[in-house]
Design an enzyme around this catalytic site. Structure first.
Site, PDB file in Angstrom:
ATOM      1  N   GLY A   1       6.517 -36.380   6.843  1.00 38.43           N
ATOM      2  CA  GLY A   1       7.827 -36.177   7.452  1.00 38.43           C
ATOM      3  C   GLY A   1       8.237 -37.188   8.490  1.00 38.43           C
ATOM      4  O   GLY A   1       9.303 -37.029   9.119  1.00 38.43           O
TER       5      GLY A   1
ATOM      6  N   ARG B   1       1.265 -23.958  12.375  1.00 40.63           N
ATOM      7  CA  ARG B   1       1.606 -23.922  10.957  1.00 40.63           C
ATOM      8  C   ARG B   1       0.837 -22.838  10.200  1.00 40.63           C
ATOM      9  O   ARG B   1       1.382 -22.203   9.301  1.00 40.63           O
ATOM     10  CB  ARG B   1       1.334 -25.285  10.320  1.00 40.63           C
ATOM     11  CG  ARG B   1       2.380 -26.312  10.690  1.00 40.63           C
ATOM     12  CD  ARG B   1       2.075 -27.658  10.080  1.00 40.63           C
ATOM     13  NE  ARG B   1       3.152 -28.608  10.361  1.00 40.63           N
ATOM     14  CZ  ARG B   1       3.116 -29.887  10.019  1.00 40.63           C
ATOM     15  NH1 ARG B   1       2.052 -30.374   9.388  1.00 40.63           N
ATOM     16  NH2 ARG B   1       4.120 -30.689  10.309  1.00 40.63           N
TER      17      ARG B   1
ATOM     18  N   ALA C   1      -1.059 -35.738  12.833  1.00 40.33           N
ATOM     19  CA  ALA C   1      -1.815 -36.420  11.787  1.00 40.33           C
ATOM     20  C   ALA C   1      -1.632 -37.933  11.804  1.00 40.33           C
ATOM     21  O   ALA C   1      -2.595 -38.685  11.682  1.00 40.33           O
ATOM     22  CB  ALA C   1      -1.434 -35.871  10.415  1.00 40.33           C
TER      23      ALA C   1
END
Length: 515
Positions: free
Chosen positions: A81, A324, A487
């Site tokens: 993203g 998440r 990440a």
């Protein structure tokens, strides 16, 4: 005590001998006496971690090659993203947006808590303090980011940057241009099939065997091999082995090459692994395909500004600012398939762009309506995997009204979401927007064990000489759950560490950790 120690050492030596024999029986290949190609450093994997490692190794003076099994660089990094967690940067966006300065120690605490205290603090410390350095390097080389900061689920500060096109491709293109400017050789369609070590489970890593369209060849690595081969979200058999509760039918956001062979080949030469049973679902993927597209990033960025998530009946089911894994499990246990992110016109410029929404509306990925009544009517008319929902408009209206009172009063009485003064908005008027969403396999937290210098360690906790790793192929950094936007920072930072240590034997020292 001495007798016990001697006995333990004897047992370990016997075990080592047996494991060495086992490795040989299972296919230990002696290193070749002649090599087809020789470099100082061989980097395997062309995502952001591998690109960072190759660049850092080359800039440190090592003759470096980048190996990539796919016909293009980027891997999962292309389709992420484009969000990046960093407590600060040269852009000074915190000050510009009227936000408090970012705190690296808070970022570390959030990341460790977000992984249920399983992350190795020393590894987290490295990527948090290194994240601004790597972001600034990319900015210096042409990366463009949006003029916004978001607070992604699990983060307690607004520290997430978004690339100009809200896609990891922005970062990959910037890195690849850096690679090309330095004339670093890149070999595509070249798959690593074996890692050479001097002896079974012992000695230095010497190089790798690769498969190409023309056949196999052996590549010598005088200083070391850097593994940046990614995770295993696209390998259903490997997923089932470690996390059998995730049904094989659950799709993945990952590209087809995320098959985990780098982990398996590292284990073959003795590498230890950690946290392999922790696989993250991305809660906001396209419910019909499981893909992380341009629209699927918007719900990730919106909770700090007043976005709400509702189930198929129009009721909130979770603290939108949660991690998440919490969001995913709450969705799976909600009132049916799929769930929806709801927001209004006033919020748009805080976490997305009108161009992104227009792209989504053209594809029925974003639903727009003047009123909540019209929004529900449109949602009920859309098929999701061939079925229609039956959302109750009065339920959705009551949900939004109740959330508005929470924003007004500064307290979320239902789920405890932090209401940010001056940032969290109520929804008093339309137009309203809805994004359909559903969990999809996204990130494998487990992988090979590494030191803070990105050196791979074996099953006895000893460093495997000449073997380094960075990115999703590693474990121990995120624990049970990775906070969104961590990440890319993790991969870039450890890519640089792995490349520099492989080239020079010395790791970079980040500002703030140089005391």
């Amino acid at each position: 005590m001495k007798k016990f120690s001697h006995l333990l050492i004897t047992i370990l030596l016997v075990l080592s001998s047996c494991l060495g024999a086992f490795a040989q029986d299972k296919g230990f290949i002696p290193p070749p006496t002649e090599w087809d190609e020789t470099y100082d450093v061989v980097v395997v994997g062309g995502g952001v971690a591998g690109l960072a490692a190759a660049y850092a190794s080359h800039m440190a003076g090592a003759d470096t090659v980048l190996i990539e099994k796919m016909p293009f660089v980027g891997g999962n990094s292309i389709i992420n993203g484009g969000i990046y967690a960093s407590y600060t940067s040269k852009l000074n966006l915190n000050e510009k947006l009227g936000l408090p300065p970012g705190n690296p120690e808070v970022h570390i605490q959030d990341s460790i808590a977000g992984g249920d205290n399983l992350p190795d603090p020393k590894l987290v410390e490295q990527f948090v303090y290194g994240s601004p350095v790597m972001l600034n390097l990319l900015l210096d080389n042409g990366l463009k980011v949006r003029d916004m900061l978001t607070r992604v689920g699990g983060h307690s500060e607004f520290r997430t940057y978004t690339t100009e096109n809200q896609g990891g491709v922005d970062i990959v293109v910037t890195q690849y241009e850096m690679i090309k400017r330095e004339n670093i050789p890149v070999q595509l369609n070249t798959k690593m099939v074996y890692i050479y070590r001097e002896e079974p489970m012992k000695g230095n890593v010497l190089g790798i065997k690769v498969q190409t369209k023309e056949g196999t060849k052996n590549i010598r690595a005088l200083n070391g091999v850097v593994l940046a081969t990614g995770g295993f979200s696209a390998d259903i058999a490997m997923r089932q082995l470690h996390v059998p509760w995730i049904d094989p039918s659950v799709p993945t956001t990952n590209h087809v090459g995320a098959t985990g062979e780098g982990i398996k080949l590292a284990q073959q030469v003795g590498a230890n692994t950690i946290h392999m049973s922790h696989i993250q679902l991305y809660p906001f993927a396209d419910p019909n395909t499981g893909i992380l597209d341009l629209v699927a990033v918007i719900p990730c960025n919106g909770p700090g500004f007043g976005m709400v998530y509702v189930d198929s009946n129009g009721e909130r089911y979770v603290n939108e600012a949660e991690r998440r894994d919490v969001n995913s499990m709450a969705a799976l246990n909600s009132n049916g398939f799929p769930t929806f992110a709801i927001f209004n016109e006033e919020m748009i410029d805080l976490f997305t762009t009108r161009e992104d929404l227009a792209w989504g509306m053209e594809r029925n990925r974003v639903i727009k309506a003047a009123t909540l009544e019209e929004l529900v009517e449109k949602l009920n008319s859309l098929p999701f995997k061939g079925e229609n929902i039956n959302m109750n408009v009065n339920t959705l209206k009551a949900t939004i009204e109740r959330h508005n009172t929470f924003v007004e009063n500064g307290v979320d009485e239902d789920f405890g979401k932090a209401i940010e003064p001056g940032m969290t908005r109520a929804m008093y008027a339309g137009p309203y927007y809805a994004i359909p969403q559903w969990p999809s396999v996204h990130h494998t937290m487990g992988g090979v064990t590494i030191t803070p210098e990105a050196k791979v360690t074996d099953i006895w906790g000893e460093v495997i000489p000449g073997l380094f790793a960075a990115g999703e192929v590693t474990g121990g950094i995120h624990g049970t759950n990775r906070l969104g936007s961590n990440a890319v920072a993790d991969a870039l930072v450890f890519g640089k560490i792995a490349g520099e240590v492989a080239a020079t034997g010395k790791a970079p020292v980040w500002p703030g950790l140089d005391k």
